[in-house]
Every structure is written in C-alpha cells, then in structure tokens.
Design a protein around this motif. Structure first.
Motif, short mmCIF file in Angstrom:
data_model
loop_
_atom_site.label_atom_id
_atom_site.label_comp_id
_atom_site.label_asym_id
_atom_site.label_seq_id
_atom_site.Cartn_x
_atom_site.Cartn_y
_atom_site.Cartn_z
N LYS A 73 -44.30 -14.01 -48.45
CA LYS A 73 -44.09 -12.63 -48.86
C LYS A 73 -45.33 -12.02 -49.51
CE LYS A 73 -40.53 -12.02 -51.45
NZ LYS A 73 -39.25 -11.77 -52.15
N VAL A 77 -46.29 -8.51 -47.46
CA VAL A 77 -46.11 -7.20 -48.09
C VAL A 77 -47.45 -6.45 -48.28
CG1 VAL A 77 -45.32 -6.00 -50.19
CG2 VAL A 77 -43.90 -7.78 -49.14
N TRP A 184 -39.76 -7.28 -49.44
CA TRP A 184 -39.94 -7.75 -50.81
C TRP A 184 -38.59 -8.02 -51.48
CZ3 TRP A 184 -43.77 -9.75 -53.37
CH2 TRP A 184 -43.69 -9.87 -54.75
#
Length: 419
Positions: A73, A77, A184
């Motif tokens: 992540k 992101v 997220w």
C-alpha cells in the motif's frame, strides 16, 4: 472475517489496473487528432505511448523491491497520486503553452513513473491476500479489470475529446486520487514484510532465476510479446479507421473496444477456470497463442473492415487466454518475500512490450499492411515455440538441487491470507 476483507480488498485492488490502463488506452483514439493539432509526425505521436511505457518499465523493478521491503500500500497509493500529477502537467501544458509537445511528454514520463507502482504491485498484493483457487480467480479479475479499462478507454477518450482533445489528461487525476483513497482505506495487509538487505534481496533473486529461469524468462518474454502486439494493433487500427475509413469520434472508440471486449471476457473466464491445474494452464496458454498466430496471419491478407475487426477480435481472444495463465504461473513462482520483485520485473518487461509496439508499427505501416501483420505472425509464432518447448514449470535448471513442483508457492501449501 477473511471473506469480508477479501471482498472489500478485491474491489479496491481491481480498480488499480483499471486506472493504470487508462494512461495509454484512453489516448489511443485521440492520437490522430493530437498529431494534427500539434503538427507531429507518426513517430512523434507514437512517443506519447512509448515514453510513458518506457518510464514505467524502467522504474517497476525499483518499486517492486520497495513493496517487498516495506508495504504494498505504501507503494501503490503514492504511485497513484504521482500518476494523477503527471496528468495535470500534460493537461496544463496542452492548454496553456503554445509549443507544448515537450512538456506533454515530460508529464507522460511522470505518469509512467507513477504507473510503475500500480498494477504489478497489485498482482503481488493479490498473492498476499489470497491462496489456491481464490488466487487464480482474483488474478483473472485483475486481468479482466485491465481489459475492462481497455474496453472503456477508447469510448471514454472519444467522448471526452468532444470537449477538447487534451481534456483526457485532466480525467486521470480525479480517478487516481479517488482510487488511492479507496485502496488506503479498503485494503488491509500485514504491517511489515520480512526484512532483507538489498544485497540479500539480489542474492535471493539470483537464486530464483538460477532455479526457475529456464521457464520464467521465456514466460516474461511471451507476456511482453502479447502486449507488444496488442498495443501495436490498437495504434495501427486507430490510424487506419480515421485515415482510410474516415471513422472518427465515439464510433471509432466503439470499434476499437470490440477486440478488447473479446479479450476481457475471455480473460475473466480463463482466470476462473484454470485454478491451479498446471497441465490445463499450459494447454490454454498454447491454444491462445495458436489463435493469436492464426489471426495475425489472416489479417495480413484482408483490409476489408468487417473481416479485419473480426480477425483482430479473434486474436484478442487468444491474448485473453494467454495472459491469466502467465499471471498465475509468474505470481506463484516465488515465496511472498520476493513476490513483489518478480511480478514487478514481469510488469517491467510487459511495459517494454507496450513501449516498442507503436513506434515499430509506425515504421512497418510505411511499408505495407501485409508487412505489419506477417511480422506480427512471426512474433506470435516465436512465442508459441517458446511456450511449447521452454515454459514448463517444474523443470530444473542444471545444478538446481531444490525440489520444484511447478511454481513454488502456487502448487504447495501457503500461509493463510491476512485477516
């Protein structure tokens, strides 16, 4: 708990390749207009695709390592945010600058760097969250999402271009920022990966290719060739529809979407059906390449629009059979600690295929239609031979003393997905 998270995570992850593919596919129907508005050559126009893909291909191995070292992540992101920023740069340049070509290309390079940390890190994340038949199905969904983006992109790009041709660049940031927020909050993963120094990591990677390189490297090449042909054909078809058949706007976008529709439906079904059946995976992969080779050969002798679209759709169906099989084999080739690097290396090679497709097709188009597709027949036939004789997961390289029953983590028991 696991099923609930799996569903939420899958929805979030599925949007990542959907957004990534917009970076090239949504521009395809706009390229002839961009060429005319900016006074570009065919080669200069092709660089809009090539530099994006080349930047992504170079950066992907770096972000793959980072995703293994830290967090999927924490790579995905920021990459989506950077992807959106690149779109803003290109859009503002086209809107406000008189000689905007160079600045648009710089924005495209920034987009490519952002794209590097998206879909292929998402493939590694799929391997972290799912196992067994669920993983194969999830990878099929990822490839289908990628294909769905390709289907919608020409139509969406054509519709947005009705406002102005450069409006497509401003579409990217909205989608990228929204998906970044969804990933997220919608995806939960283990807080920390197993830590390795960079040199330990390279040593592990070297061992992987020593043990499995005999089939893994050809598999990388076959995936790259599939994307090379696909994007080259789209570039060619976009130009021919406008220049030869005088088809423009939404109708052109819809026609470009037809072959891609065949691919996405096939990829989804293939991902759901192949599961972990290694013999079936090889058969489906070979069948896909036979279909692709036959379609490229057939198109070489026909320029009638309906036959050409039909044969190109058949070729896309072959690609839809091929890609989920490769994704399943490659994603499951290694343990989780090195999976991000391996899938990212695969993504890098695939992006390089996309990068070289448009400029090489641009050069071949100057010779003849037949030259374009007979050349692609040769490329496809070469990948078919590689698949038949080299892509045999389970074979050992000389000197390999490790036991291998196909892709290591795909065909043996894994850790449970995080809850």
């Amino acid at each position: 708990m696991e099923a609930k998270q799996g569903t939420s995570a899958m929805i979030a992850i599925a949007f990542i390749p959907l957004v990534m593919v917009l970076g090239n596919s949504m521009l395809v129907p706009v390229l002839p207009t961009m060429k005319a508005k900016l006074g570009l050559s065919q080669f200069q126009t092709s660089l809009m695709i090539t530099l994006f893909s080349l930047a992504a291909g170079i950066i992907i191995p770096v972000v793959g390592y980072l995703s293994d070292r830290f967090s999927r992540k924490w790579v995905i992101v920021p990459s989506l945010i950077l992807y959106g920023i690149g779109g803003i740069m290109s859009g503002l340049a086209a809107w406000l600058m008189e000689n905007s070509y160079t600045m648009i290309l710089i924005g495209r390079i920034v987009q490519g760097i952002g794209a590097a940390g998206t879909a292929y890190v998402a493939m590694a994340l799929i391997g972290d969250l799912y196992s067994g038949a669920q993983e194969s199905k999830a990878l099929g969904i990822i490839e289908s999402s990628n294909g769905l983006g390709k289907i919608l992109s020409p139509i969406i790009g054509s519709l947005i271009a009705l406002v102005t041709w450069y409006a497509v660049f401003f579409t990217f940031p909205v989608l990228c920022f929204a998906v970044a927020a969804y990933v997220w909050f919608g995806v939960k993963e283990k807080k920390k990966m197993e830590e390795k120094s960079f040199f330990q990591y390279l040593k592990a990677l070297k061992q992987i290719f020593k043990n499995k390189g005999r089939w893994l490297i050809p598999a990388f090449f076959v995936g790259s060739a599939g994307l090379f042909i696909l994007f080259g054909v789209l570039f060619y078809l976009s130009d021919v529809l406008e220049e030869t058949f005088k088809i423009d706007g939404v109708l052109k976008g819809s026609i470009l979407a037809i072959p891609l529709f065949g691919m996405v439906v096939t990829a989804y079904i293939t991902g759901a059906k192949i599961k972990q059946n290694k013999p079936l995976i090889r058969k489906v992969m070979v069948a896909g390449l036979v279909i692709l080779t036959g379609s490229m050969f057939g198109v070489a002798f026909f320029k009638q629009i309906y036959l050409m679209i039909g044969l190109l759709t058949l070729g896309s169906i072959g690609t839809g059979l091929l890609l989920p099989c490769l994704n399943t084999l490659i994603t499951g080739a290694v343990e989780k600690a090195e999976r991000g690097m391996i899938t990212s290396l695969y993504g890098s090679v695939r992006f390089l295929g996309v990068a070289f497709g448009p400029p090489l097709f641009s050069w071949l188009m100057k010779i003849s239609h037949k030259t374009v597709f007979l050349s692609m027949t040769g490329v496809s036939l070469a990948t078919l031979m590689l698949s038949l004789f080299f892509i045999k997961p389970g074979i050992k390289n000389k000197g390999d003393t490790t036991e291998e029953h196909g892709p290591t983590t795909l065909f043996r028991k894994r850790e449970k997905a995080p809850t």
